[in-house]
Structures are given as structure tokens and as C-alpha cells.
Design a protein around this motif. Structure first.
Motif, PDB file in Angstrom:
ATOM      1  N   ALA A  12       0.836  -1.203   0.000  1.00 29.42           N
ATOM      2  CA  ALA A  12       0.000   0.000   0.000  1.00 29.42           C
ATOM      3  C   ALA A  12       0.872   1.255   0.000  1.00 29.42           C
ATOM      4  O   ALA A  12       0.578   2.229  -0.718  1.00 29.42           O
ATOM      5  CB  ALA A  12      -0.927  -0.008   1.210  1.00 29.42           C
ATOM      6  N   ASN A  13       1.948   1.227   0.769  1.00 22.57           N
ATOM      7  CA  ASN A  13       2.862   2.366   0.828  1.00 22.57           C
ATOM      8  C   ASN A  13       3.529   2.591  -0.528  1.00 22.57           C
ATOM      9  O   ASN A  13       3.605   3.720  -1.027  1.00 22.57           O
ATOM     10  CB  ASN A  13       3.911   2.122   1.923  1.00 22.57           C
ATOM     11  N   ILE A  14       3.985   1.538  -1.142  1.00 25.66           N
ATOM     12  CA  ILE A  14       4.633   1.642  -2.453  1.00 25.66           C
ATOM     13  C   ILE A  14       3.646   2.133  -3.506  1.00 25.66           C
ATOM     14  O   ILE A  14       3.969   3.016  -4.310  1.00 25.66           O
ATOM     15  CB  ILE A  14       5.252   0.284  -2.868  1.00 25.66           C
ATOM     16  N   GLU A  15       2.434   1.593  -3.508  1.00 23.66           N
ATOM     17  CA  GLU A  15       1.432   2.020  -4.485  1.00 23.66           C
ATOM     18  C   GLU A  15       1.074   3.485  -4.306  1.00 23.66           C
ATOM     19  O   GLU A  15       0.872   4.206  -5.288  1.00 23.66           O
ATOM     20  CB  GLU A  15       0.197   1.131  -4.401  1.00 23.66           C
ATOM     21  N   SER A  16       1.018   3.948  -3.068  1.00 21.05           N
ATOM     22  CA  SER A  16       0.720   5.351  -2.798  1.00 21.05           C
ATOM     23  C   SER A  16       1.832   6.246  -3.332  1.00 21.05           C
ATOM     24  O   SER A  16       1.570   7.254  -4.002  1.00 21.05           O
ATOM     25  CB  SER A  16       0.547   5.563  -1.292  1.00 21.05           C
ATOM     26  N   ARG A  17       3.066   5.892  -3.070  1.00 17.68           N
ATOM     27  CA  ARG A  17       4.202   6.667  -3.577  1.00 17.68           C
ATOM     28  C   ARG A  17       4.245   6.619  -5.104  1.00 17.68           C
ATOM     29  O   ARG A  17       4.565   7.612  -5.758  1.00 17.68           O
ATOM     30  CB  ARG A  17       5.506   6.152  -2.970  1.00 17.68           C
ATOM     31  N   GLU A  18       3.910   5.458  -5.665  1.00 24.47           N
ATOM     32  CA  GLU A  18       3.884   5.298  -7.114  1.00 24.47           C
ATOM     33  C   GLU A  18       2.868   6.257  -7.744  1.00 24.47           C
ATOM     34  O   GLU A  18       3.166   6.915  -8.747  1.00 24.47           O
ATOM     35  CB  GLU A  18       3.537   3.840  -7.434  1.00 24.47           C
ATOM     36  N   GLU A  19       1.686   6.363  -7.155  1.00 19.07           N
ATOM     37  CA  GLU A  19       0.650   7.261  -7.671  1.00 19.07           C
ATOM     38  C   GLU A  19       1.103   8.711  -7.615  1.00 19.07           C
ATOM     39  O   GLU A  19       0.875   9.481  -8.560  1.00 19.07           O
ATOM     40  CB  GLU A  19      -0.645   7.093  -6.877  1.00 19.07           C
ATOM     41  N   ILE A  20       1.750   9.102  -6.531  1.00 12.71           N
ATOM     42  CA  ILE A  20       2.228  10.478  -6.392  1.00 12.71           C
ATOM     43  C   ILE A  20       3.253  10.799  -7.465  1.00 12.71           C
ATOM     44  O   ILE A  20       3.195  11.840  -8.129  1.00 12.71           O
ATOM     45  CB  ILE A  20       2.814  10.712  -4.974  1.00 12.71           C
ATOM     46  N   ILE A  21       4.189   9.899  -7.684  1.00  8.37           N
ATOM     47  CA  ILE A  21       5.230  10.131  -8.697  1.00  8.37           C
ATOM     48  C   ILE A  21       4.621  10.185 -10.088  1.00  8.37           C
ATOM     49  O   ILE A  21       4.990  11.032 -10.912  1.00  8.37           O
ATOM     50  CB  ILE A  21       6.334   9.063  -8.586  1.00  8.37           C
ATOM     51  N   GLU A  22       3.662   9.300 -10.376  1.00 15.82           N
ATOM     52  CA  GLU A  22       3.001   9.327 -11.688  1.00 15.82           C
ATOM     53  C   GLU A  22       2.274  10.652 -11.901  1.00 15.82           C
ATOM     54  O   GLU A  22       2.317  11.222 -12.993  1.00 15.82           O
ATOM     55  CB  GLU A  22       2.036   8.157 -11.821  1.00 15.82           C
ATOM     56  N   GLN A  23       1.613  11.152 -10.857  1.00 10.08           N
ATOM     57  CA  GLN A  23       0.917  12.438 -10.967  1.00 10.08           C
ATOM     58  C   GLN A  23       1.904  13.572 -11.215  1.00 10.08           C
ATOM     59  O   GLN A  23       1.652  14.466 -12.021  1.00 10.08           O
ATOM     60  CB  GLN A  23       0.081  12.697  -9.720  1.00 10.08           C
ATOM     61  N   LEU A  24       3.052  13.544 -10.528  1.00 10.87           N
ATOM     62  CA  LEU A  24       4.074  14.565 -10.744  1.00 10.87           C
ATOM     63  C   LEU A  24       4.602  14.526 -12.176  1.00 10.87           C
ATOM     64  O   LEU A  24       4.804  15.569 -12.803  1.00 10.87           O
ATOM     65  CB  LEU A  24       5.228  14.386  -9.757  1.00 10.87           C
ATOM     66  N   LEU A  25       4.815  13.317 -12.680  1.00  8.01           N
ATOM     67  CA  LEU A  25       5.284  13.195 -14.060  1.00  8.01           C
ATOM     68  C   LEU A  25       4.237  13.713 -15.049  1.00  8.01           C
ATOM     69  O   LEU A  25       4.583  14.356 -16.043  1.00  8.01           O
ATOM     70  CB  LEU A  25       5.642  11.741 -14.369  1.00  8.01           C
TER      71      LEU A  25
END
Length: 152
Positions: A27-40
């Protein structure tokens, strides 16, 4: 726990705890993944060199515009002497590269539209397989005959 034997010997409560830890980590990794994708995505929408860089790098990692991801898959597979790909093969490759959210139907529709625009070619009408532009002309005659492609 470092081996399967350790898991078998562990009490049920320890296994449940270990599973919960893994779920929390995911869950932590998926949350960080979503944030990075949004930033990109935000940076890509700014355009310019940054957008081009994100598109090129993102396609290799299974993120960004689906069209770019499909082209990247087909270009890398072409380097491995894969001449023609079906949407299912591209979808499988995208999943391996990290795009777990793409649906097979979306890949099929995108590839069909790309063929209509000339970004991809169809070796045979009414067959759901595609190639990069110009690749069909480079296919050796023996391969063409073996897979039932018309001669060029």
C-alpha cells in the motif's frame, strides 16, 4: 525468515503478521507510485524538452501515453527480430514493464487507431496483428511464406 522451511515452521500468528506487513508495504509503495506518476503527468503537460524526456523514459517503464508505450514495446521487440505483434502480446509486455492498469481492450483499440493513422501497419486485413511502419517490407521472404503473409 529466509527460506520456505522457515515459513512452514513458523506459527500461524507470525505468518499472518508477515502477510500484514507485506500488505502495508505494498500500500505504501502504491501510494508513492501514484504520487510520482501524478508529478510526471504535471511535468509532461508543461511541454517542451521535459515532456519529450518523460515520454521517452516513461514508455520504457510502462508509464505515460499508451501510444508511446506501445511503440516502445514494438521497437524493442523489433530489435529482437519480432516482426509482427498482436495486442495481447503487447499487453503482456506492458504488464511485465510495470503497467498493471492497462486493459487488453485499450491496447487493441489504441493499436487499431494507430494503424488507421499510419503509426502502425497491418500485415493482413481483418487479422489483429500489427507492425511498425516499413517493417513489413524488411521481412524475409521465407518468413513471409511460413506465416502466410502475402509476398511484397
Amino acid at each position: 525468515m529466509s527460506s520456505v522451511d522457515d515459513f512452514f515452521a513458523a506459527p500461524a500468528a507470525e505468518l499472518v503478521d508477515k502477510l500484514k506487513q507485506l500488505h502495508d508495504q505494498r500500500a505504501n509503495i502504491e501510494s508513492r507510485e501514484e504520487i510520482i506518476e501524478q508529478l510526471l503527468e504535471v511535468r509532461a503537460k508543461q511541454g517542451g524538452e521535459v515532456a519529450a524526456e518523460i515520454a521517452a523514459l516513461g514508455a520504457a517503464a510502462g508509464i505515460g501515453p499508451l501510444r508511446e508505450q506501445i511503440l516502445h514495446v514494438m521497437e524493442t521487440k523489433r530489435a529482437e527480430d519480432v516482426w509482427v505483434m498482436a495486442p495481447m502480446q503487447v499487453h503482456d509486455e506492458l504488464t511485465k514493464r510495470g503497467n498493471r492498469s492497462v486493459k487488453l481492450d485499450a491496447v487493441r483499440v489504441a493499436m487499431t487507431r494507430m494503424a488507421e493513422k499510419g503509426d502502425l501497419e497491418r500485415p493482413r486485413p481483418n487479422v489483429l496483428s500489427f507492425a511498425l511502419p516499413g517493417v513489413l517490407d524488411a521481412i524475409p521472404a521465407a518468413f513471409r511464406e511460413a506465416v502466410g503473409l502475402p509476398p511484397r
